[in-house]
Design an enzyme around this catalytic site. Structure first.
Site, PDB file in Angstrom:
ATOM      1  N   ARG A  17       8.386 -48.833 -34.769  1.00  0.00           N
ATOM      2  CA  ARG A  17       8.042 -48.125 -36.005  1.00  0.00           C
ATOM      3  C   ARG A  17       9.296 -47.973 -36.841  1.00  0.00           C
ATOM      4  O   ARG A  17      10.348 -47.593 -36.320  1.00  0.00           O
ATOM      5  CB  ARG A  17       7.476 -46.747 -35.661  1.00  0.00           C
ATOM      6  CG  ARG A  17       7.254 -45.911 -36.903  1.00  0.00           C
ATOM      7  CD  ARG A  17       6.573 -44.632 -36.592  1.00  0.00           C
ATOM      8  NE  ARG A  17       7.484 -43.654 -36.021  1.00  0.00           N
ATOM      9  CZ  ARG A  17       7.105 -42.467 -35.595  1.00  0.00           C
ATOM     10  NH1 ARG A  17       5.825 -42.124 -35.648  1.00  0.00           N
ATOM     11  NH2 ARG A  17       7.966 -41.617 -35.093  1.00  0.00           N
TER      12      ARG A  17
ATOM     13  N   ASN B  65      -0.826 -36.841 -33.839  1.00  0.00           N
ATOM     14  CA  ASN B  65      -0.021 -35.616 -34.012  1.00  0.00           C
ATOM     15  C   ASN B  65      -0.001 -35.219 -35.484  1.00  0.00           C
ATOM     16  O   ASN B  65      -0.265 -34.072 -35.846  1.00  0.00           O
ATOM     17  CB  ASN B  65       1.416 -35.828 -33.529  1.00  0.00           C
ATOM     18  CG  ASN B  65       1.480 -36.423 -32.145  1.00  0.00           C
ATOM     19  OD1 ASN B  65       0.570 -36.234 -31.355  1.00  0.00           O
ATOM     20  ND2 ASN B  65       2.534 -37.149 -31.857  1.00  0.00           N
ATOM     21  N   ASP B  66       0.323 -36.186 -36.329  1.00  0.00           N
ATOM     22  CA  ASP B  66       0.344 -35.881 -37.753  1.00  0.00           C
ATOM     23  C   ASP B  66      -1.060 -35.850 -38.346  1.00  0.00           C
ATOM     24  O   ASP B  66      -1.339 -35.061 -39.248  1.00  0.00           O
ATOM     25  CB  ASP B  66       1.224 -36.886 -38.511  1.00  0.00           C
ATOM     26  CG  ASP B  66       2.687 -36.514 -38.396  1.00  0.00           C
ATOM     27  OD1 ASP B  66       3.000 -35.324 -38.592  1.00  0.00           O
ATOM     28  OD2 ASP B  66       3.506 -37.387 -38.088  1.00  0.00           O
TER      29      ASP B  66
ATOM     30  N   HIS C 297       8.834 -32.718 -31.711  1.00  0.00           N
ATOM     31  CA  HIS C 297       9.391 -33.923 -31.096  1.00  0.00           C
ATOM     32  C   HIS C 297      10.194 -33.612 -29.844  1.00  0.00           C
ATOM     33  O   HIS C 297      10.317 -34.452 -28.966  1.00  0.00           O
ATOM     34  CB  HIS C 297      10.191 -34.716 -32.131  1.00  0.00           C
ATOM     35  CG  HIS C 297       9.293 -35.463 -33.042  1.00  0.00           C
ATOM     36  ND1 HIS C 297       8.870 -34.941 -34.242  1.00  0.00           N
ATOM     37  CD2 HIS C 297       8.647 -36.639 -32.882  1.00  0.00           C
ATOM     38  CE1 HIS C 297       8.037 -35.801 -34.797  1.00  0.00           C
ATOM     39  NE2 HIS C 297       7.889 -36.830 -33.999  1.00  0.00           N
TER      40      HIS C 297
ATOM     41  N   GLU D  19      -2.113 -41.842 -39.925  1.00  0.00           N
ATOM     42  CA  GLU D  19      -1.743 -40.466 -39.564  1.00  0.00           C
ATOM     43  C   GLU D  19      -1.871 -39.510 -40.742  1.00  0.00           C
ATOM     44  O   GLU D  19      -1.458 -38.362 -40.666  1.00  0.00           O
ATOM     45  CB  GLU D  19      -0.347 -40.416 -38.942  1.00  0.00           C
ATOM     46  CG  GLU D  19       0.760 -41.002 -39.778  1.00  0.00           C
ATOM     47  CD  GLU D  19       2.127 -40.964 -39.075  1.00  0.00           C
ATOM     48  OE1 GLU D  19       2.303 -40.226 -38.096  1.00  0.00           O
ATOM     49  OE2 GLU D  19       3.021 -41.683 -39.542  1.00  0.00           O
TER      50      GLU D  19
ATOM     51  N   CYS E   3      -1.389 -43.868 -30.807  1.00  0.00           N
ATOM     52  CA  CYS E   3      -0.061 -43.646 -30.217  1.00  0.00           C
ATOM     53  C   CYS E   3       0.354 -42.183 -30.293  1.00  0.00           C
ATOM     54  O   CYS E   3       1.435 -41.825 -29.847  1.00  0.00           O
ATOM     55  CB  CYS E   3       0.986 -44.545 -30.865  1.00  0.00           C
ATOM     56  SG  CYS E   3       1.188 -44.241 -32.615  1.00  0.00           S
TER      57      CYS E   3
HETATM   58  C1  PEP Z   1       1.948 -39.061 -34.617  1.00  0.00           C
HETATM   59  O1  PEP Z   1       2.109 -38.467 -35.686  1.00  0.00           O
HETATM   60  O2  PEP Z   1       0.938 -38.931 -33.900  1.00  0.00           O
HETATM   61  C2  PEP Z   1       2.995 -39.980 -34.120  1.00  0.00           C
HETATM   62  C3  PEP Z   1       2.784 -40.756 -33.093  1.00  0.00           C
HETATM   63  O3  PEP Z   1       4.201 -39.955 -34.749  1.00  0.00           O
HETATM   64  P1  PEP Z   1       5.277 -38.763 -34.576  1.00  0.00           P
HETATM   65  O4  PEP Z   1       4.771 -37.866 -33.479  1.00  0.00           O
HETATM   66  O5  PEP Z   1       6.569 -39.386 -34.239  1.00  0.00           O
HETATM   67  O6  PEP Z   1       5.257 -38.117 -35.907  1.00  0.00           O
HETATM   68 MG    MG Z   2       3.703 -39.073 -37.017  1.00  0.00          MG
END
Ligand code: PEP
Ligand code: MG
Length: 542
Positions: A331, A452-453, A188, A429, A500
């Site tokens: 979110r 990402n997740d 992050h 995710e 996203c």
């Molecule tokens: C993701 O997991 O792609 C996401 C947008 O959430 P975060 O990166 O905050 O976990």
């Molecule tokens: Mg995520």
């Protein structure tokens, strides 16, 4: 001149003085002393300095965020004078004949654990405070300075690693670039750097003791290089490159106000991701059509207690009002994994990414969730707000969420507080959510893919583990097939789907996403115009 390489997480160029951020240097060693009185005197002096620091912080905070939020520094000053706390430190020095740093650190840990185990929520929250003041005392004893952003000129922050909460607390106008020894590209902190348009290099093999604050440095995110003490020639080249970069950016800015439409007429929404009210300026500056992901958990980071319903309501209302009718997808909190907050008392977990995180916390601790939901439902009256739930794996979770939303509605009705239940969607995710996306699509208003997740959980790769960056391949067929599957299932039910996660900004895939029928791409504000350019150059009906 010292040239080192690292991994760029945001491509940009910066030049300026270094500010070395040494924070976790507090590896306190236990040493035997012969003069206990001298150690006690050192504790007294460190305490005096801490009181002055806290008073200065209080005065600054009163001016910037108001008295109520500044009060925490008063609490810290009071704790510094607490008899039990001081007696424990003094006693340890006298009876064990140990150094002041050790006595303060151990007392801090003991008191913090004691507060954490109390039933009273207010006392529990003091656990983080006592840790904070102990760290401050230890820093003072060790002669380390606080990072003072007020008097700092714009600098390149050089650190071992940065946590999301440290990053959000920084005054962004003072940061030219980040250079860290550790960190992974999908953390992050890296996401924050991208959001803030700040050139950032991670994994730079640096010895922080060899770099001094004030040294001139060049950070080149395109080449993945950092150069300390650059020669005049390098400085001149860098200035030229920065000018060229600025010109390219200006060219991109000519796309402002233009439609996100492909050469053959397909349209897509391009929204932006934010972490807080302060980022809305970047969204407007880059002409995003809305906010596709407001990571609300950032409101919970970098503080010592839960944000109240009122604080949250004000933040959400401000964002939807500023966006003036454009969509704002908020979110619900995604705390856990790398976003740790002491006052949540989540405890140690062997696998935090697979642990007690996000919606799991909200379903287990509905009081925390309800406070946020009340703030969201109230703020929905003021603009185009949508709610999005993270880390969903099943339809049962969504049904439980809806039951809690119903309770919140009943409570608001009873108190005659105006509210609106807005559009509610979920993040896709987890692989499980993809596999049951046909059933989930029937229950919710929209999907947004968190790549990402989704990549982390599908490829079994910890996104925080820098050793695995080379294996983290979000272009993996498995990921792309999953996005396609979720898109097909969303559309079968007449629901929309966006992306996203960071992959949404990958312009190599823009055409492919549009062919899958992705309706929205939500990217860092700095990427909005680059993605618009890719969309306007794409042809879907090949
Ligand atoms: C993701 O997991 O792609 C996401 C947008 O959430 P975060 O990166 O905050 O976990
Ligand atoms: Mg995520």
């Amino acid at each position: 001149m010292l040239k080192l390489s690292g991994k760029a997480v945001y491509k940009g160029i910066a030049m300026g003085p270094v500010a070395v951020l040494k924070k976790d240097d507090q590896q306190v060693k236990r040493t035997k002393v012969t003069d206990a009185d001298a150690e006690l005197a050192r504790v007294g002096k460190a305490g005096e300095k801490a009181r002055m620091q806290l008073q200065a912080l209080y005065d600054k905070a009163v001016k910037e965020v108001g008295e109520a939020s500044a009060a925490i520094f008063e609490v810290h000053q009071m704790m510094l004078e607490d008899d039990d706390y001081l007696e424990s430190i003094h006693n340890m020095i006298r009876t064990e004949m140990v150094n002041a740093e050790y006595a303060v650190a151990v007392t801090g840990d003991n008191f913090s654990e004691m507060f954490a185990s109390m039933d009273d929520d207010y006392m529990k929250a003091r656990s983080a405070d006592v840790k904070d003041i102990s760290n401050r005392l230890v820093r003072n004893l060790m002669g380390q300075e606080d990072m003072d952003f007020t008097s700092m000129e714009p600098s390149v922050i050089v650190a071992d690693d940065l946590s999301p909460s440290e990053t959000v607390q920084m005054d962004k106008s003072k940061i030219l670039a980040f250079v860290t020894v550790h960190g992974s590209t999908n953390s992050h902190t890296s996401i924050l750097a991208r959001m803030m348009n700040i050139p950032a290099l991670i994994g730079v093999p640096l010895d922080l003791n060899e770099i001094s604050t004030g040294t001139k440095v060049v950070v080149d995110g395109f080449k993945g290089e950092v150069i300390f003490d650059p020669s005049e020639e390098v400085c001149a080249e860098t200035e030229k490159a920065m000018k060229e970069e600025e010109e390219k950016l200006q060219l991109l800015h000519t796309l402002k106000g233009k439609e996100n439409v492909t050469l053959d007429g397909h349209k897509v929404n391009i929204y932006a991701n934010i972490g807080g009210v302060g980022d809305v300026g970047y969204v407007l500056e880059n002409d995003a059509g809305g906010i596709g992901l407001f990571r609300s958990e950032f409101l919970y980071l970098g503080r010592n207690d839960f944000p109240t319903e009122e604080e949250q309501f004000q933040a959400y209302r401000q964002v939807v009002q500023t966006m003036a009718g454009k969509k704002v997808i908020i979110r619900t909190l995604d705390i856990g994994a790398d976003k740790q907050v002491d006052y949540f008392n989540l405890g140690q977990e062997d696998n935090p990414a697979l642990g007690y995180r996000a919606i799991r916390i909200c379903l287990k601790q509905p009081d925390i969730f309800k406070t946020q939901l009340r703030a969201l439902l109230r703020a929905a009256m003021f603009g185009n707000l949508s709610i999005m739930y993270p880390m969903i794996t099943s339809t049962e979770e969504v049904k439980k969420i809806y039951a809690i939303v119903d309770e919140v509605k009943a409570e608001l009705d009873e108190s005659q507080i105006p509210y609106k239940v807005p559009e509610q969607g979920i993040m896709i995710e987890t692989p499980a959510s993809v596999m049951v996306s046909d059933e989930l699509a029937e229950l919710v208003d929209f999907f947004s893919v968190g790549t990402n997740d989704l990549t982390q959980y599908t490829l079994a790769i910890d996104r925080q583990n820098e050793k695995l960056d080379d294996f983290y391949n979000p272009h993996h067929k498995a990921i792309l097939r999953m996005i396609r599957m979720a898109a097909e299932n969303a559309h079968k039910c007449g629901k929309w789907i966006g992306i996203c996660g960071e992959l949404g900004a990958d312009t190599e895939l823009t055409e492919e996403f549009l062919r899958m029928g992705i309706d929205e791409l939500s990217v860092s504000p700095s990427m909005v115009l680059k993605v618009r350019k890719a969309v306007r150059e794409a042809k879907i009906d090949k």
